[in-house]
Design an enzyme around this catalytic site. Sequence first.
Site, PDB file in Angstrom:
ATOM      1  N   HIS A  36      14.005 -14.464 -30.237  1.00  0.00           N
ATOM      2  CA  HIS A  36      15.263 -14.378 -29.479  1.00  0.00           C
ATOM      3  C   HIS A  36      16.212 -15.426 -30.062  1.00  0.00           C
ATOM      4  O   HIS A  36      16.235 -16.575 -29.617  1.00  0.00           O
ATOM      5  CB  HIS A  36      15.003 -14.636 -27.990  1.00  0.00           C
ATOM      6  CG  HIS A  36      16.192 -14.311 -27.132  1.00  0.00           C
ATOM      7  ND1 HIS A  36      17.296 -15.134 -27.053  1.00  0.00           N
ATOM      8  CD2 HIS A  36      16.475 -13.248 -26.342  1.00  0.00           C
ATOM      9  CE1 HIS A  36      18.186 -14.582 -26.234  1.00  0.00           C
ATOM     10  NE2 HIS A  36      17.713 -13.430 -25.789  1.00  0.00           N
ATOM     11  N   CYS A  58      12.787  -1.590 -18.447  1.00  0.00           N
ATOM     12  CA  CYS A  58      11.646  -1.199 -19.297  1.00  0.00           C
ATOM     13  C   CYS A  58      11.459   0.317 -19.351  1.00  0.00           C
ATOM     14  O   CYS A  58      11.129   0.874 -20.392  1.00  0.00           O
ATOM     15  CB  CYS A  58      10.351  -1.795 -18.758  1.00  0.00           C
ATOM     16  SG  CYS A  58      10.214  -3.556 -19.008  1.00  0.00           S
ATOM     17  N   HIS A  59      11.606   0.984 -18.182  1.00  0.00           N
ATOM     18  CA  HIS A  59      11.246   2.409 -18.138  1.00  0.00           C
ATOM     19  C   HIS A  59      12.430   3.332 -18.404  1.00  0.00           C
ATOM     20  O   HIS A  59      12.250   4.550 -18.480  1.00  0.00           O
ATOM     21  CB  HIS A  59      10.617   2.739 -16.778  1.00  0.00           C
ATOM     22  CG  HIS A  59       9.336   1.995 -16.536  1.00  0.00           C
ATOM     23  ND1 HIS A  59       8.158   2.291 -17.198  1.00  0.00           N
ATOM     24  CD2 HIS A  59       9.050   0.925 -15.750  1.00  0.00           C
ATOM     25  CE1 HIS A  59       7.204   1.455 -16.797  1.00  0.00           C
ATOM     26  NE2 HIS A  59       7.725   0.613 -15.923  1.00  0.00           N
ATOM     27  N   CYS A  74      13.107  -1.946 -12.617  1.00  0.00           N
ATOM     28  CA  CYS A  74      12.255  -1.067 -13.427  1.00  0.00           C
ATOM     29  C   CYS A  74      12.980  -0.458 -14.629  1.00  0.00           C
ATOM     30  O   CYS A  74      12.376  -0.233 -15.673  1.00  0.00           O
ATOM     31  CB  CYS A  74      11.697   0.071 -12.570  1.00  0.00           C
ATOM     32  SG  CYS A  74      11.216  -0.422 -10.904  1.00  0.00           S
ATOM     33  N   HIS A 113      18.049  -6.517 -30.490  1.00  0.00           N
ATOM     34  CA  HIS A 113      18.673  -7.253 -29.386  1.00  0.00           C
ATOM     35  C   HIS A 113      19.844  -8.104 -29.897  1.00  0.00           C
ATOM     36  O   HIS A 113      20.953  -7.621 -29.984  1.00  0.00           O
ATOM     37  CB  HIS A 113      17.623  -8.095 -28.651  1.00  0.00           C
ATOM     38  CG  HIS A 113      18.105  -8.638 -27.352  1.00  0.00           C
ATOM     39  ND1 HIS A 113      18.360  -7.849 -26.269  1.00  0.00           N
ATOM     40  CD2 HIS A 113      18.403  -9.907 -26.956  1.00  0.00           C
ATOM     41  CE1 HIS A 113      18.799  -8.596 -25.256  1.00  0.00           C
ATOM     42  NE2 HIS A 113      18.831  -9.850 -25.653  1.00  0.00           N
ATOM     43  N   MET A 123       2.829  -4.446 -17.083  1.00  0.00           N
ATOM     44  CA  MET A 123       3.464  -4.031 -15.830  1.00  0.00           C
ATOM     45  C   MET A 123       3.239  -5.127 -14.779  1.00  0.00           C
ATOM     46  O   MET A 123       2.104  -5.509 -14.497  1.00  0.00           O
ATOM     47  CB  MET A 123       2.822  -2.714 -15.371  1.00  0.00           C
ATOM     48  CG  MET A 123       3.152  -2.308 -13.960  1.00  0.00           C
ATOM     49  SD  MET A 123       4.787  -1.582 -13.814  1.00  0.00           S
ATOM     50  CE  MET A 123       4.732  -1.123 -12.071  1.00  0.00           C
TER      51      MET A 123
HETATM   52 FE1  DHE Z   1      21.974 -12.206 -22.612  1.00  0.00          FE
HETATM   53  C1  DHE Z   1      23.783 -12.595 -25.534  1.00  0.00           C
HETATM   54  C2  DHE Z   1      21.527  -8.922 -23.339  1.00  0.00           C
HETATM   55  C3  DHE Z   1      19.786 -11.963 -19.998  1.00  0.00           C
HETATM   56  C4  DHE Z   1      22.752 -15.379 -21.679  1.00  0.00           C
HETATM   57  N1  DHE Z   1      22.530 -10.987 -24.154  1.00  0.00           N
HETATM   58  C5  DHE Z   1      23.272 -11.350 -25.272  1.00  0.00           C
HETATM   59  C6  DHE Z   1      23.421 -10.194 -26.120  1.00  0.00           C
HETATM   60  C7  DHE Z   1      22.794  -9.153 -25.486  1.00  0.00           C
HETATM   61  C8  DHE Z   1      22.234  -9.651 -24.262  1.00  0.00           C
HETATM   62  C9  DHE Z   1      22.697  -7.726 -25.982  1.00  0.00           C
HETATM   63  C10 DHE Z   1      24.149 -10.160 -27.453  1.00  0.00           C
HETATM   64  C11 DHE Z   1      25.607  -9.917 -27.245  1.00  0.00           C
HETATM   65  C12 DHE Z   1      26.382  -9.913 -28.548  1.00  0.00           C
HETATM   66  O1  DHE Z   1      26.139 -10.791 -29.393  1.00  0.00           O
HETATM   67  O2  DHE Z   1      27.211  -9.020 -28.736  1.00  0.00           O
HETATM   68  N2  DHE Z   1      20.811 -10.711 -21.829  1.00  0.00           N
HETATM   69  C13 DHE Z   1      20.789  -9.443 -22.275  1.00  0.00           C
HETATM   70  C14 DHE Z   1      19.870  -8.663 -21.486  1.00  0.00           C
HETATM   71  O3  DHE Z   1      19.676  -7.424 -21.567  1.00  0.00           O
HETATM   72  C15 DHE Z   1      19.128  -9.592 -20.614  1.00  0.00           C
HETATM   73  C16 DHE Z   1      17.739  -9.767 -21.223  1.00  0.00           C
HETATM   74  C17 DHE Z   1      18.887  -9.137 -19.172  1.00  0.00           C
HETATM   75  C18 DHE Z   1      20.099  -8.678 -18.424  1.00  0.00           C
HETATM   76  O4  DHE Z   1      19.929  -7.980 -17.420  1.00  0.00           O
HETATM   77  O5  DHE Z   1      21.237  -8.986 -18.815  1.00  0.00           O
HETATM   78  C19 DHE Z   1      19.963 -10.858 -20.786  1.00  0.00           C
HETATM   79  N3  DHE Z   1      21.359 -13.463 -21.092  1.00  0.00           N
HETATM   80  C20 DHE Z   1      20.481 -13.163 -20.130  1.00  0.00           C
HETATM   81  C21 DHE Z   1      20.307 -14.256 -19.210  1.00  0.00           C
HETATM   82  O6  DHE Z   1      19.555 -14.270 -18.187  1.00  0.00           O
HETATM   83  C22 DHE Z   1      21.130 -15.388 -19.708  1.00  0.00           C
HETATM   84  C23 DHE Z   1      20.207 -16.523 -20.162  1.00  0.00           C
HETATM   85  C24 DHE Z   1      22.059 -15.977 -18.674  1.00  0.00           C
HETATM   86  C25 DHE Z   1      23.196 -15.112 -18.266  1.00  0.00           C
HETATM   87  O7  DHE Z   1      24.319 -15.558 -18.463  1.00  0.00           O
HETATM   88  O8  DHE Z   1      22.955 -14.036 -17.756  1.00  0.00           O
HETATM   89  C26 DHE Z   1      21.820 -14.731 -20.899  1.00  0.00           C
HETATM   90  N4  DHE Z   1      23.057 -13.701 -23.459  1.00  0.00           N
HETATM   91  C27 DHE Z   1      23.275 -14.922 -22.877  1.00  0.00           C
HETATM   92  C28 DHE Z   1      24.143 -15.703 -23.739  1.00  0.00           C
HETATM   93  C29 DHE Z   1      24.427 -14.914 -24.868  1.00  0.00           C
HETATM   94  C30 DHE Z   1      23.740 -13.658 -24.647  1.00  0.00           C
HETATM   95  C31 DHE Z   1      24.601 -17.136 -23.461  1.00  0.00           C
HETATM   96  C32 DHE Z   1      25.288 -15.289 -26.077  1.00  0.00           C
HETATM   97  C33 DHE Z   1      24.578 -16.271 -26.938  1.00  0.00           C
HETATM   98  C34 DHE Z   1      25.358 -16.652 -28.151  1.00  0.00           C
HETATM   99  O9  DHE Z   1      25.241 -17.824 -28.565  1.00  0.00           O
HETATM  100  O10 DHE Z   1      26.050 -15.802 -28.736  1.00  0.00           O
END
Ligand code: DHE
Length: 583
Positions: free
Chosen positions: A406, A86-87, A83, A363, A124
């Site tokens: 994204h 989002c919240h 939760c 993001h 939700m």
């Molecule tokens: Fe990410 C980058 C946040 C879920 C794989 N992810 C980022 C960045 C943020 C972020 C803020 C940028 C960082 C930077 O550039 O400084 N990601 C989040 C979340 O908040 C989210 C939605 C949920 C969570 O709880 O984390 C989330 N992300 C995921 C995944 O489920 C992914 C697909 C698989 C994993 O590894 O968890 C994932 N995020 C990635 C990857 C990048 C990334 C591979 C970097 C991409 C790039 O090419 O720079």
Amino acid sequence: MTRTAFRRSSLFASAALVAVVSGTGGFAQTAPEGHGDGPAAAYQPSMTTLGELNVEIPGRKPGDPVVTPSEYQRANTIYFERCAGCHGVLRKGATGKALTTDITRESGFELLRDFITYGSPAGMPNWGTSGELTEEDVDLMARYLLLEPAEPPEFGMPEMRASWQLIVPPEERPTEKMNDIDIDNLFSVTLRDAGQIALIDGASYEIKAVIDTGYAVHISRISASGRYLFVIGRDAVVNMIDLWMESPDTVAQIKVGSEARSVETSKMAGYEDKYAIAGSYWPPQYVIMDGDTLEPLKIKSTRGMIYDEQTYHPEPRVAAIVSSHYRPEFIVNVKETGKILLVDYSDIANLKVTEIEAERFLHDGGFDSTKRYFLTAANARGKVAVIDTKEGELVALLETDGQTPHPGRGANLDHPVYGPVWATSHLGDDTVALIGTDPEGHPDHAWKMVQQLYALGGGSLFVKSHPTSEHLYVDAPLNPDAEVSGSVAVFKVPELDQEEPEYTVLPIVEWAGITEGQPRVVQGEFNKEGTEIWFSVWNAADLTSAIVVVDDKTLEPKHVIKDERLITPTGKFNVYNTRADVY
Ligand code: DHE
């Protein structure tokens, strides 16, 4: 091994979008259709580390519902995993509504219980009827929301210093490279659920090392010299790995908070390898550290006013951070206040921070091909903000005409009509937006969306290209259709002048030869030369995953990396491309 070109309507275009990212495993699962959510709505942070902290029931008030300490702990874990994204951690609202007790008590137990059970068309999820939460858990969560929220602990300098480990001090490190690894063509691969990274050689595909890192490790970034690799886990643990060691390993480690996603290093000429920075979701802050040792030097809170409403936000999370090539500045996205901060590290004792008003829920993002402009998605608002990092100002804020952009770091292409453009795909639909990035050569198109492409389907997370490549690759890992999430769409850049450009489908999972589970193909990353692109085939932790290497010229599979150590590979970071911001 079929490769076919498709037009928009021919394939996958109408797939219903109902994937969710689960809390602990973090693996995309299918939820029942109907409550109006989708990859875009459900791709929300899961604060799993916060959920594991032991908390006490805040001071009771007369009339409070009965919740035992163990029930409160369980409810708190559920809240942070499912939760809080989002919240908000403090329940004061983020992309979802506020759930403070003045509001929840007004609603009352029955309404809360029904809302959690059935969800709402506004996004939700229907936690009860989908089976995600049992009837008892729904009942517990409705009671929990009538109590004051638990406030997770702060994480300041004493906590950071206590966690800081200088495992190999700089004077004890090698003075020259001690291995024969071609460091510039090395890939740091996130092994998400193992809490590790694998270092894989870009030419031989050999795993050179597997190194323990933080929990549910998220991204890797490289120091400007290419020597040090920085990795951050969701638990806010940062590992600094020395790639010059005989066998590359961690030389320093620190925990910078309870939940974090971003790390970066100083890249401006004269400041190479001098500083590192990490941003946290909780507490809402960033910390500047010594680039040689990770010693924490300066912590800055991001709490403050939302850029437009000018109302206070208690927990604005730090999302992407990039490093300017034009000024000694880190560029820090602050999600909930909608501000992009230019943090000047030339004098951190007298820290100057330029605060740019952009849009809420910033993001991820990356640079244009000149590395002067930073394009970043305010994804829940469907917009991209463009920052001129040379002048230090916002130059544009534009709609991407798709649902929830994204980009990852985005992709730079040389378009046959519009010249240099930057691309982002979308979580919520099959569109790809191309934005003109050449104010001098193509002033009429600069900072405008010049073209919309249609790829495999919603649930896309990353696009990728390379200066030597004539292809744009678009993934769709969160699409509920296994055929879509297991494939990648490829557009030919010279053919983007056609009215409705076709794309080729690469059946990556089929090429990996994996038949168990529903592996998702995620995040293409080029080798240094730009001749091949690697895709992760991300399966559940107890099933086989792989990395498929595709020849960029022929679009044929070149190699499949399979190894029992490759557990849940997700992000891949080629050392040269990452440090030079080539994408
Ligand atoms: Fe990410 C980058 C946040 C879920 C794989 N992810 C980022 C960045 C943020 C972020 C803020 C940028 C960082 C930077 O550039 O400084 N990601 C989040 C979340 O908040 C989210 C939605 C949920 C969570 O709880 O984390 C989330 N992300 C995921 C995944 O489920 C992914 C697909 C698989 C994993 O590894 O968890 C994932 N995020 C990635 C990857 C990048 C990334 C591979 C970097 C991409 C790039 O090419 O720079």
